[in-house]
Write a protein that holds these residues in place. Structure first.
Motif, mmCIF file in Angstrom:
data_model
loop_
_atom_site.group_PDB
_atom_site.id
_atom_site.type_symbol
_atom_site.label_atom_id
_atom_site.label_comp_id
_atom_site.label_asym_id
_atom_site.label_seq_id
_atom_site.Cartn_x
_atom_site.Cartn_y
_atom_site.Cartn_z
ATOM 1 N N SER A 1 0.816 -1.214 0.000
ATOM 2 C CA SER A 1 0.000 0.000 0.000
ATOM 3 C C SER A 1 0.850 1.265 0.000
ATOM 4 O O SER A 1 0.385 2.330 -0.402
ATOM 5 C CB SER A 1 -0.930 0.007 1.220
ATOM 6 O OG SER A 1 -0.193 0.146 2.421
ATOM 7 N N THR A 2 2.095 1.185 0.432
ATOM 8 C CA THR A 2 2.956 2.368 0.476
ATOM 9 C C THR A 2 3.916 2.431 -0.702
ATOM 10 O O THR A 2 4.772 3.322 -0.756
ATOM 11 C CB THR A 2 3.766 2.388 1.778
ATOM 12 O OG1 THR A 2 4.601 1.224 1.841
ATOM 13 C CG2 THR A 2 2.857 2.410 2.990
ATOM 14 N N LEU A 3 3.801 1.506 -1.643
ATOM 15 C CA LEU A 3 4.727 1.457 -2.776
ATOM 16 C C LEU A 3 4.168 2.285 -3.924
ATOM 17 O O LEU A 3 3.181 1.917 -4.552
ATOM 18 C CB LEU A 3 4.935 0.006 -3.217
ATOM 19 C CG LEU A 3 5.925 -0.208 -4.355
ATOM 20 C CD1 LEU A 3 7.316 0.268 -3.953
ATOM 21 C CD2 LEU A 3 5.973 -1.684 -4.734
ATOM 22 N N TYR B 1 -3.615 11.060 4.441
ATOM 23 C CA TYR B 1 -2.434 10.264 4.119
ATOM 24 C C TYR B 1 -1.396 11.187 3.503
ATOM 25 O O TYR B 1 -1.711 12.010 2.639
ATOM 26 C CB TYR B 1 -2.773 9.135 3.142
ATOM 27 C CG TYR B 1 -1.577 8.302 2.747
ATOM 28 C CD1 TYR B 1 -0.996 7.432 3.659
ATOM 29 C CD2 TYR B 1 -1.011 8.399 1.477
ATOM 30 C CE1 TYR B 1 0.107 6.671 3.316
ATOM 31 C CE2 TYR B 1 0.090 7.639 1.119
ATOM 32 C CZ TYR B 1 0.646 6.775 2.043
ATOM 33 O OH TYR B 1 1.745 6.022 1.714
ATOM 34 N N ARG B 2 -0.169 11.069 3.976
ATOM 35 C CA ARG B 2 0.930 11.877 3.459
ATOM 36 C C ARG B 2 2.106 10.953 3.146
ATOM 37 O O ARG B 2 2.409 10.046 3.919
ATOM 38 C CB ARG B 2 1.377 12.920 4.496
ATOM 39 C CG ARG B 2 0.254 13.799 5.039
ATOM 40 C CD ARG B 2 -0.206 14.824 4.020
ATOM 41 N NE ARG B 2 -1.212 15.725 4.562
ATOM 42 C CZ ARG B 2 -2.529 15.562 4.408
ATOM 43 N NH1 ARG B 2 -2.987 14.516 3.721
ATOM 44 N NH2 ARG B 2 -3.385 16.423 4.918
ATOM 45 N N GLN B 3 2.768 11.197 2.018
ATOM 46 C CA GLN B 3 3.914 10.372 1.644
ATOM 47 C C GLN B 3 4.964 11.225 0.939
ATOM 48 O O GLN B 3 4.648 12.015 0.049
ATOM 49 C CB GLN B 3 3.508 9.231 0.713
ATOM 50 C CG GLN B 3 4.675 8.330 0.312
ATOM 51 C CD GLN B 3 4.288 7.256 -0.685
ATOM 52 O OE1 GLN B 3 3.785 7.563 -1.749
ATOM 53 N NE2 GLN B 3 4.504 5.999 -0.322
ATOM 54 N N LEU C 1 -0.158 7.813 7.993
ATOM 55 C CA LEU C 1 -1.537 7.363 7.748
ATOM 56 C C LEU C 1 -2.385 7.622 8.985
ATOM 57 O O LEU C 1 -2.095 7.101 10.063
ATOM 58 C CB LEU C 1 -1.553 5.868 7.413
ATOM 59 C CG LEU C 1 -2.912 5.187 7.414
ATOM 60 C CD1 LEU C 1 -3.768 5.699 6.265
ATOM 61 C CD2 LEU C 1 -2.764 3.679 7.336
ATOM 62 N N HIS C 2 -3.428 8.415 8.838
ATOM 63 C CA HIS C 2 -4.386 8.659 9.910
ATOM 64 C C HIS C 2 -5.589 7.733 9.711
ATOM 65 O O HIS C 2 -6.072 7.570 8.585
ATOM 66 C CB HIS C 2 -4.855 10.113 9.900
ATOM 67 C CG HIS C 2 -3.764 11.089 10.206
ATOM 68 N ND1 HIS C 2 -3.673 11.768 11.402
ATOM 69 C CD2 HIS C 2 -2.701 11.492 9.462
ATOM 70 C CE1 HIS C 2 -2.613 12.549 11.374
ATOM 71 N NE2 HIS C 2 -2.005 12.406 10.212
ATOM 72 N N PHE C 3 -6.077 7.135 10.800
ATOM 73 C CA PHE C 3 -7.223 6.227 10.673
ATOM 74 C C PHE C 3 -8.203 6.477 11.813
ATOM 75 O O PHE C 3 -7.832 6.481 12.975
ATOM 76 C CB PHE C 3 -6.771 4.767 10.645
ATOM 77 C CG PHE C 3 -5.918 4.335 11.802
ATOM 78 C CD1 PHE C 3 -6.461 3.655 12.880
ATOM 79 C CD2 PHE C 3 -4.561 4.600 11.817
ATOM 80 C CE1 PHE C 3 -5.688 3.246 13.941
ATOM 81 C CE2 PHE C 3 -3.760 4.193 12.876
ATOM 82 C CZ PHE C 3 -4.330 3.519 13.948
ATOM 83 N N PRO C 4 -9.485 6.683 11.468
ATOM 84 C CA PRO C 4 -10.470 7.050 12.483
ATOM 85 C C PRO C 4 -11.247 5.884 13.063
ATOM 86 O O PRO C 4 -12.114 6.087 13.912
ATOM 87 C CB PRO C 4 -11.413 7.969 11.699
ATOM 88 C CG PRO C 4 -11.406 7.382 10.328
ATOM 89 C CD PRO C 4 -10.029 6.827 10.105
#
Length: 547
Positions: free
Chosen positions: A7-9, A96-98, A125-128
């Motif tokens: 998911s981060t690629l 989400y920031r990358q 990654l922020h998750f609520p």
């Protein structure tokens, strides 16, 4: 530690992606159970060239990247950086920031060559969602940074012998943090966890050109993996897992034999020794034959393996590992035919059958290991694919996959909602998938439309009351549109307008039961069966500048 998070690629600074289907542990070792995906960083060529681009669109999404590339007689270089951000599709706290940096440096002199590749990403990654999937948490966040470095160097000893050395390093450092939503509220569940894993490997191989158009590759590989102890702080107090490490050594050989132009035969084997699992052997054989001017037959048979992850082997917070686990094993066979259609297209069909054994399953326990080698599954089917280059700049391609999966031996539970339920299909594997696209391209730009059809899938739905239901996800068709047009082109300089529309028709779909679930709705049973929705339509527009 044997696991990889795709998911981060990102695809920043990539030239192409190549996929090898079928087992490939002979050359690549662990995890190559059903194929290998290799991503090639873009290399430089010619005079120095700079490219910059930016995009903006729905869900507060922004992308920006820049690269400089070039080459000389002995040096090639490619340096790039990118920044991606989005507010996400949840009501709050789903940003989400990358940040991504990558480089490829190549040197060539006489009979020697070397390439150094580096890729770094920093992700936030922020998750609520809480443990039951409800969107209620305003400050949960996960950070991680990943660094991969690879060196591939070769020296041609003679006209018929080449020696190559590959060194690689991969580091992941993660931090998960969820503090109480109300400051000072110690009754609100909170936790902070840090962890780090590292992998280092070296591969030395020699390739010999033999008589009768044969090529022999012999190699040896050593790999070391470390996992630093994870530290967790929560309402329940601190929790620390001890650091772990393991080492694997292997030797392999492969013979590529092409007695005449239309025929090719490949055979290979690999012996692996792991200080944790012991010894095991894998093999692969493949053949290809061109039986007519535009018809080619091919087939392969092989085995592969996957080492247990560090979590499965050694455990972690709230998980008890099993030091006696064995690797998972696969036996795969496939056969296919490729047919050329005049000068403008190809069509092919492949049938395949895969058998997976010693699959690792989880069982709940607070006193005994949570992972065991138990399950055995089968996956078989057929793939039909074709592509054509039509007149006047048009092109089209399509692929259809039929996949039948079955659990042969169950895992730790016989419940219908188990991961490996007796006789059930594997979770989230659609029986039917269709991917088709059509496009138009000329010198100043082009446009492409793609449609992706996914059939029904079995899944487990974890309800808010912590019960588990076995559900069938509804089929869906999603379309994406992309295009570009050059606004300015002069010598080496160009300005290009880009556009991409994801989920063009705003299709309501889900790939995971209960994802983005609307708890305000009353028809919970219906939502559980179909899921609620994945990402809606998102349109991104931007500019790309090259000079």
């Amino acid at each position: 530690g044997g696991a990889f998070d795709f998911s981060t690629l990102s695809t920043d600074n990539l030239d192409r992606i190549e996929i090898v289907r079928g087992p490939a542990s002979v050359l690549y070792g662990s995890d190559a159970m059903a194929g290998v995906i290799q991503l090639f960083t873009r290399s430089g060529s010619g005079a120095t060239r700079v490219e910059m681009s930016g995009r903006q669109g729905g869900y507060g999404s922004r992308d920006a990247d820049a690269a400089v590339r070039g080459s000389s007689e002995v040096l090639t270089y490619s340096l790039a950086g990118a920044r991606h951000s989005t507010n996400g599709i949840q009501l709050f706290n789903s940003q989400y920031r990358q940040s991504v940096g990558s480089a490829l440096i190549g040197l060539r002199h006489a009979a020697a060559d070397a390439q150094l590749s580096v890729r770094y990403s920093d992700n936030e990654l922020h998750f609520p969602t809480n443990g039951s999937g409800q969107v209620v948490d305003s400050n949960a966040v996960h950070h991680d940074d990943r660094m991969s470095v690879g060196l591939d160097a070769g020296y041609r000893l003679t006209s018929a012998a080449e020696l190559r050395l590959s060194l690689s390093s991969y580091d992941v450092h993660g931090l998960s943090d969820d503090q109480p939503d109300s400051k000072g509220d110690t009754n609100d569940y909170y936790f902070t966890t840090t962890d780090r894993s590292r992998r280092r490997s070296g591969d030395l191989r020699i390739t010999l050109d033999l008589p009768a158009a044969a090529k022999l590759t012999l190699g040896t590989q050593i790999e070391r993996q470390w996992q630093d102890g994870s530290n967790t702080t929560s309402n329940f107090g601190p929790s620390v897992t001890p650091p772990q490490r393991r080492r694997t050594t292997g030797a392999y050989g492969q013979l590529l034999f092409a007695p005449s132009e239309p025929y090719t035969v490949t055979v290979g084997g690999r012996f692996e020794h792991n200080e944790q699992f012991g010894d095991f052997f894998t093999y692969r054989a493949a053949a290809s034959a061109q039986v007519a001017a535009s018809t080619r037959l091919r087939a392969s048979l092989g085995t592969a393996f996957r080492e247990p992850t560090f979590l499965e082997n050694f455990g972690g917070p709230f998980v008890i590992g099993n030091a006696n686990l064995s690797p998972e094993h696969a036996l795969s066979v496939d056969a296919g035919v490729e047919q050329g259609i005049a000068e403008w297209g190809t069509i092919g069909v492949t049938i395949f059958s895969n058998s997976f054994r010693d699959l690792i399953d989880y069982t709940y326990s607070t006193t005994a290991p949570n992972y065991h080698n138990l399950a055995r599954t089968k996956a078989s089917g057929a793939e039909l694919e074709g592509r054509v280059a039509l007149p006047a700049g048009f092109h089209a391609d399509a692929a259809l996959t039929y996949l039948d999966t079955r659990v042969v031996d169950p895992g730790t539970s016989a419940a219908v909602s188990a991961t490996f339920a007796p006789g059930a299909r594997l979770l989230r594997r659609p029986m039917h998938t269709i991917d088709a696209g059509i496009g138009y391209r000329v010198s100043r730009g082009g446009i492409d439309l793609r449609a992706h059809r996914v059939g029904t899938r079995e899944d487990n739905y974890f309800a808010p009351d912590f019960t588990v239901q076995h559900v069938t996800l509804a089929p869906y068709t999603r379309a994406d549109l992309s295009g570009e047009v050059k606004l300015l082109e002069q010598s080496r300089n160009a300005v290009t307008l880009t556009m991409r529309a994801e989920n063009l028709f705003d299709t309501n779909y889900t790939d995971v039961a209960g994802f983005n679930y609307d708890f305000a709705r009353s028809d919970e049973a219906s939502v559980a069966r179909t899921g609620y929705r994945g990402a809606g339509r998102r349109v991104m527009t931007g500019l790309r500048i090259a000079f």
